[in-house]
Design a protein around this motif. Structure first.
Motif, PDB file in Angstrom:
ATOM      1  N   PHE A  16       0.556  -1.634   0.015  1.00  0.00           N
ATOM      2  CA  PHE A  16       0.241  -0.079  -0.078  1.00  0.00           C
ATOM      3  C   PHE A  16       1.150   1.501  -0.137  1.00  0.00           C
ATOM      4  O   PHE A  16       0.084   2.474  -0.346  1.00  0.00           O
ATOM      5  CB  PHE A  16      -0.999  -0.290   1.363  1.00  0.00           C
ATOM      6  CG  PHE A  16      -2.365  -1.089   1.441  1.00  0.00           C
ATOM      7  CD1 PHE A  16      -3.298  -1.191  -0.008  1.00  0.00           C
ATOM      8  CD2 PHE A  16      -2.229  -1.925   1.976  1.00  0.00           C
ATOM      9  CE1 PHE A  16      -3.733  -1.677  -0.060  1.00  0.00           C
ATOM     10  CE2 PHE A  16      -3.044  -3.054   1.995  1.00  0.00           C
ATOM     11  CZ  PHE A  16      -3.845  -3.008   1.211  1.00  0.00           C
ATOM     12  N   THR A  43      -2.319  -7.050  -6.469  1.00  0.00           N
ATOM     13  CA  THR A  43      -3.248  -6.472  -4.998  1.00  0.00           C
ATOM     14  C   THR A  43      -3.519  -4.659  -6.115  1.00  0.00           C
ATOM     15  O   THR A  43      -4.980  -4.642  -6.161  1.00  0.00           O
ATOM     16  CB  THR A  43      -2.585  -5.707  -4.367  1.00  0.00           C
ATOM     17  OG1 THR A  43      -2.705  -6.817  -3.602  1.00  0.00           O
ATOM     18  CG2 THR A  43      -3.879  -4.821  -3.071  1.00  0.00           C
ATOM     19  N   PRO A  79      -8.359   1.850   2.087  1.00  0.00           N
ATOM     20  CA  PRO A  79      -8.680   0.352   2.071  1.00  0.00           C
ATOM     21  C   PRO A  79     -10.189  -0.405   1.965  1.00  0.00           C
ATOM     22  O   PRO A  79     -10.365   0.059   3.651  1.00  0.00           O
ATOM     23  CB  PRO A  79      -6.968  -0.390   2.266  1.00  0.00           C
ATOM     24  CG  PRO A  79      -6.794   1.024   3.272  1.00  0.00           C
ATOM     25  CD  PRO A  79      -7.844   1.930   2.989  1.00  0.00           C
ATOM     26  N   SER A  80     -10.501  -1.606   1.329  1.00  0.00           N
ATOM     27  CA  SER A  80     -10.916  -2.051   2.511  1.00  0.00           C
ATOM     28  C   SER A  80     -10.842  -3.244   3.243  1.00  0.00           C
ATOM     29  O   SER A  80      -9.617  -3.334   3.582  1.00  0.00           O
ATOM     30  CB  SER A  80     -11.679  -3.658   1.263  1.00  0.00           C
ATOM     31  OG  SER A  80     -12.284  -4.384   1.771  1.00  0.00           O
ATOM     32  N   ARG A  81     -12.162  -3.545   3.840  1.00  0.00           N
ATOM     33  CA  ARG A  81     -11.808  -4.337   5.359  1.00  0.00           C
ATOM     34  C   ARG A  81     -11.994  -5.151   5.853  1.00  0.00           C
ATOM     35  O   ARG A  81     -12.314  -5.479   6.232  1.00  0.00           O
ATOM     36  CB  ARG A  81     -12.321  -3.164   6.621  1.00  0.00           C
ATOM     37  CG  ARG A  81     -10.412  -1.802   6.712  1.00  0.00           C
ATOM     38  CD  ARG A  81     -10.311  -0.762   7.788  1.00  0.00           C
ATOM     39  NE  ARG A  81     -10.171   0.384   7.404  1.00  0.00           N
ATOM     40  CZ  ARG A  81      -9.143   0.406   7.784  1.00  0.00           C
ATOM     41  NH1 ARG A  81      -7.805  -0.638   7.622  1.00  0.00           N
ATOM     42  NH2 ARG A  81      -8.653   2.011   7.160  1.00  0.00           N
TER      43      ARG A  81
ATOM     44  N   TRP B 102      -3.208 -15.015   3.079  1.00  0.00           N
ATOM     45  CA  TRP B 102      -3.267 -15.058   3.570  1.00  0.00           C
ATOM     46  C   TRP B 102      -3.999 -13.636   2.758  1.00  0.00           C
ATOM     47  O   TRP B 102      -3.641 -13.725   1.404  1.00  0.00           O
ATOM     48  CB  TRP B 102      -2.102 -13.849   4.828  1.00  0.00           C
ATOM     49  CG  TRP B 102      -1.359 -14.005   4.487  1.00  0.00           C
ATOM     50  CD1 TRP B 102      -0.292 -14.529   4.323  1.00  0.00           C
ATOM     51  CD2 TRP B 102      -0.842 -12.531   4.227  1.00  0.00           C
ATOM     52  NE1 TRP B 102       1.023 -13.495   4.004  1.00  0.00           N
ATOM     53  CE2 TRP B 102       0.068 -12.372   3.680  1.00  0.00           C
ATOM     54  CE3 TRP B 102      -1.708 -11.289   5.018  1.00  0.00           C
ATOM     55  CZ2 TRP B 102       1.299 -10.715   4.041  1.00  0.00           C
ATOM     56  CZ3 TRP B 102      -1.097  -9.793   4.623  1.00  0.00           C
ATOM     57  CH2 TRP B 102       0.758  -9.996   5.101  1.00  0.00           C
ATOM     58  N   ARG B 104      -5.729 -10.694   4.169  1.00  0.00           N
ATOM     59  CA  ARG B 104      -6.083  -9.329   5.283  1.00  0.00           C
ATOM     60  C   ARG B 104      -5.014  -8.955   5.689  1.00  0.00           C
ATOM     61  O   ARG B 104      -4.192  -9.952   6.547  1.00  0.00           O
ATOM     62  CB  ARG B 104      -6.915  -9.621   6.003  1.00  0.00           C
ATOM     63  CG  ARG B 104      -8.619  -9.553   4.801  1.00  0.00           C
ATOM     64  CD  ARG B 104      -9.772  -9.540   5.638  1.00  0.00           C
ATOM     65  NE  ARG B 104      -9.614  -8.074   7.087  1.00  0.00           N
ATOM     66  CZ  ARG B 104     -10.937  -8.422   7.716  1.00  0.00           C
ATOM     67  NH1 ARG B 104     -11.409  -9.060   8.511  1.00  0.00           N
ATOM     68  NH2 ARG B 104     -11.085  -6.952   8.139  1.00  0.00           N
ATOM     69  N   ALA B 105      -4.206  -7.778   6.136  1.00  0.00           N
ATOM     70  CA  ALA B 105      -3.432  -7.288   6.996  1.00  0.00           C
ATOM     71  C   ALA B 105      -3.957  -7.815   8.271  1.00  0.00           C
ATOM     72  O   ALA B 105      -4.752  -7.410   8.265  1.00  0.00           O
ATOM     73  CB  ALA B 105      -2.765  -5.570   6.786  1.00  0.00           C
ATOM     74  N   GLY B 111      -6.395  -4.501   9.177  1.00  0.00           N
ATOM     75  CA  GLY B 111      -6.773  -5.191   8.899  1.00  0.00           C
ATOM     76  C   GLY B 111      -7.585  -4.921   7.557  1.00  0.00           C
ATOM     77  O   GLY B 111      -8.409  -5.560   6.928  1.00  0.00           O
ATOM     78  N   ALA B 112      -5.987  -3.490   6.750  1.00  0.00           N
ATOM     79  CA  ALA B 112      -6.835  -4.171   5.206  1.00  0.00           C
ATOM     80  C   ALA B 112      -6.957  -4.609   4.369  1.00  0.00           C
ATOM     81  O   ALA B 112      -6.175  -5.762   4.326  1.00  0.00           O
ATOM     82  CB  ALA B 112      -6.195  -2.985   4.481  1.00  0.00           C
ATOM     83  N   SER B 113      -8.003  -5.275   3.410  1.00  0.00           N
ATOM     84  CA  SER B 113      -8.008  -6.406   2.806  1.00  0.00           C
ATOM     85  C   SER B 113      -6.934  -6.411   1.595  1.00  0.00           C
ATOM     86  O   SER B 113      -6.901  -5.324   0.483  1.00  0.00           O
ATOM     87  CB  SER B 113      -9.238  -6.794   1.808  1.00  0.00           C
ATOM     88  OG  SER B 113      -8.818  -8.029   0.923  1.00  0.00           O
ATOM     89  N   LEU B 114      -5.982  -7.126   0.655  1.00  0.00           N
ATOM     90  CA  LEU B 114      -4.964  -6.579  -0.186  1.00  0.00           C
ATOM     91  C   LEU B 114      -5.900  -7.791  -1.589  1.00  0.00           C
ATOM     92  O   LEU B 114      -5.075  -7.431  -2.420  1.00  0.00           O
ATOM     93  CB  LEU B 114      -3.529  -7.750   0.083  1.00  0.00           C
ATOM     94  CG  LEU B 114      -2.679  -6.738   0.937  1.00  0.00           C
ATOM     95  CD1 LEU B 114      -3.391  -7.338   2.795  1.00  0.00           C
ATOM     96  CD2 LEU B 114      -1.586  -6.428   0.692  1.00  0.00           C
ATOM     97  N   ASN B 115      -6.346  -7.871  -0.618  1.00  0.00           N
ATOM     98  CA  ASN B 115      -7.556  -8.967  -2.417  1.00  0.00           C
ATOM     99  C   ASN B 115      -6.776  -9.918  -3.147  1.00  0.00           C
ATOM    100  O   ASN B 115      -6.449 -10.178  -4.623  1.00  0.00           O
ATOM    101  CB  ASN B 115      -8.092  -7.696  -3.230  1.00  0.00           C
ATOM    102  CG  ASN B 115      -8.778  -8.266  -3.988  1.00  0.00           C
ATOM    103  OD1 ASN B 115      -9.912  -8.987  -3.314  1.00  0.00           O
ATOM    104  ND2 ASN B 115      -9.163  -7.961  -5.163  1.00  0.00           N
ATOM    105  N   ASP B 116      -5.702 -10.464  -2.513  1.00  0.00           N
ATOM    106  CA  ASP B 116      -4.793 -11.450  -3.377  1.00  0.00           C
ATOM    107  C   ASP B 116      -4.707 -12.750  -2.127  1.00  0.00           C
ATOM    108  O   ASP B 116      -4.741 -12.361  -1.117  1.00  0.00           O
ATOM    109  CB  ASP B 116      -3.302 -10.736  -3.528  1.00  0.00           C
ATOM    110  CG  ASP B 116      -2.770 -11.169  -4.852  1.00  0.00           C
ATOM    111  OD1 ASP B 116      -3.046 -13.064  -4.992  1.00  0.00           O
ATOM    112  OD2 ASP B 116      -1.631 -11.300  -4.835  1.00  0.00           O
ATOM    113  N   LEU B 118      -1.765 -14.382  -0.508  1.00  0.00           N
ATOM    114  CA  LEU B 118      -0.553 -13.495  -0.565  1.00  0.00           C
ATOM    115  C   LEU B 118       0.758 -15.170   0.576  1.00  0.00           C
ATOM    116  O   LEU B 118      -0.095 -15.748   1.259  1.00  0.00           O
ATOM    117  CB  LEU B 118      -0.632 -12.780   0.990  1.00  0.00           C
ATOM    118  CG  LEU B 118      -0.801 -11.873   0.599  1.00  0.00           C
ATOM    119  CD1 LEU B 118      -1.656 -10.630   1.131  1.00  0.00           C
ATOM    120  CD2 LEU B 118      -0.313 -10.790  -1.217  1.00  0.00           C
TER     121      LEU B 118
END
Lengths: 256, 291
Positions: A16, A43, A79-81, B102, B104-105, B111-116, B118
């Motif tokens: 990010f 991402t 960012p999406s949570r 994984w 999400r952070a 806790g952001a989603s990285l949408n991948d 990992l």
């Protein structure tokens, strides 16, 4: 050896914020930058695709380059949570409203709201539409005291800009100025198709008052005050047969 | 779907994606089952759910999740688990899975989603966190689930287990099934420099409830070539070869062809499904001949 918490925190910061702290956690083969770049790209590209699908009008108005720049800034800001991205983008209209570089395109905020309303309508909850037959039996007093609700997929939009025209012709309207002209729109999904309808101002007043939880009598009054010549009954009957009204949960009609 | 990781028929199916849904409802192909991404149906209402009702009338379903983030330091999100459980109750899938990865952070950093999907470090800590989270997944849904072996572009320094042991230990400790993705084995082996045949040979075959096949792309950089798991082309010959080796060890297992980018006409996808089915058929014919 770093803990999983440290690794995942640094990895997310790398994706990010572009921080490079994560690189020293990777096996050193001289290709760490290229390897990590795959994840960063995945991402950003996948979230860009999600938002491009949800905001086709905004993307058409801005063009790909500017839209990508907007999304990059938005991902960093909000960012999406959630664990899935079907709901991601609800905050984009407000983000656009606060964006200084986009301040010279004030119509963009309402175009984004229209896109989002359509996106949300597609997956909105179902509700049994109010039937016209039940209303035909009712006395005038009872009818005016009725409080029909709008179905869950319905969103009313009131813009100072011609958002219906912008939505219809976004590809051609990307360049240049758009003259201010108020337009009101109803987005809904009574059946399987998302509908985007241009509303007469009196029609908008009618639906807005109903959405606020008032009676049909009060809604009719508001519509007439907006435009005394407006054909209220035809408009109401049209929306009724289109299936955009439902009973409030405490107002279910008695079963015969 | 209780007790075993899958009640899918041991035949070939494909990953059903949005562009093919109406086609498949109108002209159902002669297959037994399809797989969908669970997260695509986490909506309150609308066409997606009604279309899946229609699909379910004709086919068995496999629910393949991409959002639970089983490899996160945090426990799986309760609301997400509830949505999965509700979908399982409504659609009664024959299999339920997610990934050794994984998404999400950590909550501690937002806790952001990285949408991948990992990668995880091959450590004892990561195995025990995965095993804990998979058990929570199974308890919340009342199902034995499967987890998919990862495709990876980078490895972390300080590994305590090798990549094959990492998967095997996770499955053993969690008491779950394995969704064996042979394309992921090929991609990871190339990218991380391990032997695909050796990795495959060390998988826990009795836990394999489903096999995945897909295409991948090649991307050159200054240091060499990375294989990208983009699911955007036909299954490569090298992956078919690995698939044959896997089948020799597992016997006939439900097999899925995935195609997620540059999605072709349904006919192209169905041709890949037929190729997988002919290999399953040959295996069964071979077993009959031998017995």
């Amino acid at each position: 050896m770093s803990t999983l918490l440290e690794i995942q925190s640094r990895f997310a910061a790398g994706v990010f914020q572009g921080a490079d702290g994560i690189l020293s956690d990777l096996e050193d083969d001289g290709r760490q930058v290229a390897r990590f770049e795959v994840y960063r790209n995945n991402t950003h590209a996948s979230i860009l695709e999600v938002l491009a699908d949800a905001f086709p009008t905004v993307q058409a108005l801005l063009g790909e380059t500017l839209f990508t720049r907007l999304v990059t800034a938005f991902i960093r800001h909000a960012p999406s949570r959630a664990n899935h991205l079907l709901d991601y983008g609800a905050e984009l209209p407000d983000f656009i409203a606060l964006s200084e570089p986009l301040a010279d395109r004030p119509w963009l905020v309402d175009a984004a709201r229209l896109d989002w309303a359509r996106n949300a309508a597609y997956g909105a909850a179902e509700a049994a539409p109010m039937g016209a037959e039940a209303l035909q039996e009712m006395a005038a007093d009872a009818l005016l005291a009725l409080r029909p609700a709008l179905i869950p997929s319905a969103t009313l939009l009131h813009s100072d800009w011609p958002i219906h025209a912008i939505w219809m012709n976004a590809d051609a309207m990307g360049e240049g100025e758009i003259a201010p002209r108020a337009e009101m729109v109803l987005v809904s999904r009574p059946e399987m198709q998302v509908q985007t309808s241009l509303l007469h101002p009196a029609e908008h007043a009618l639906l807005q008052v109903l959405q606020d939880g008032e009676t049909l009598g009060e809604a009719a009054l508001a519509a007439q005050q907006t435009d005394p010549a407006f054909d209220l009954m035809t408009a109401f009957a049209g929306h009724l047969s289109a299936g955009i009204f439902t009973h409030r949960s405490n107002e279910e009609p008695k079963q015969a | 779907m209780k007790g075993t990781a899958t009640s899918l028929p041991p035949t070939a199916g494909f990953g059903l994606r949005h562009p093919h849904v109406l086609d498949v409802i109108d002209r159902p192909p002669a297959i037994d089952w399809v797989e969908v991404h669970t997260e695509n149906y986490m909506v309150p209402g609308g066409p997606r759910l009604r279309q899946l009702d229609a699909i379910r009338e004709r086919f068995e379903l496999s629910f393949h999740g991409v959002g639970l983030s089983l490899g996160s330091v945090d426990e799986p999100d309760r609301a997400h688990l509830t949505r999965i459980r509700d979908l399982v109750r409504r659609f009664r899938p024959a299999a339920l899975s997610d990934h050794i990865a994984w998404v999400r952070a950590p909550a501690q950093v937002g806790g952001a989603s990285l949408n991948d999907l990992l990668p995880l470090p091959c450590t004892e800590e990561a195995v025990s966190i995965l095993a804990r989270n998979i058990r929570i997944f199974q308890d919340a849904t009342g199902c034995q689930v499967m987890v998919e072996n990862p495709s990876m572009y980078a490895a972390f320094a300080g590994a305590e287990l090798d990549h094959a042991d990492f998967v095997t230990e996770t499955v053993r400790r969690a008491g779950c099934g394995l969704l064996l993705d042979v394309n992921n084995i090929h991609v990871s082996a190339h990218n991380l420099g391990f032997d695909a045949n050796d990795y495959l040979a060390r998988m826990p075959f009795d836990a394999v409830g489903e096999i995945h096949l897909a295409g991948h792309a090649e991307r050159a950089d200054a240091g060499g070539t990375l294989l990208i798991d983009d699911h955007g082309s036909r299954v490569r010959d090298s992956v078919w070869t690995l698939y044959d080796q896997a089948l020799a060890a597992t016997g006939a297992v439900p097999t899925l062809v995935e195609w997620d980018t540059e999605i072709p006409e349904l006919g192209v996808l169905l041709a890949e499904v037929r190729t997988a089915q002919s290999r399953l058929d040959a295996l069964r014919a071979g077993t009959r001949a031998a017995s």
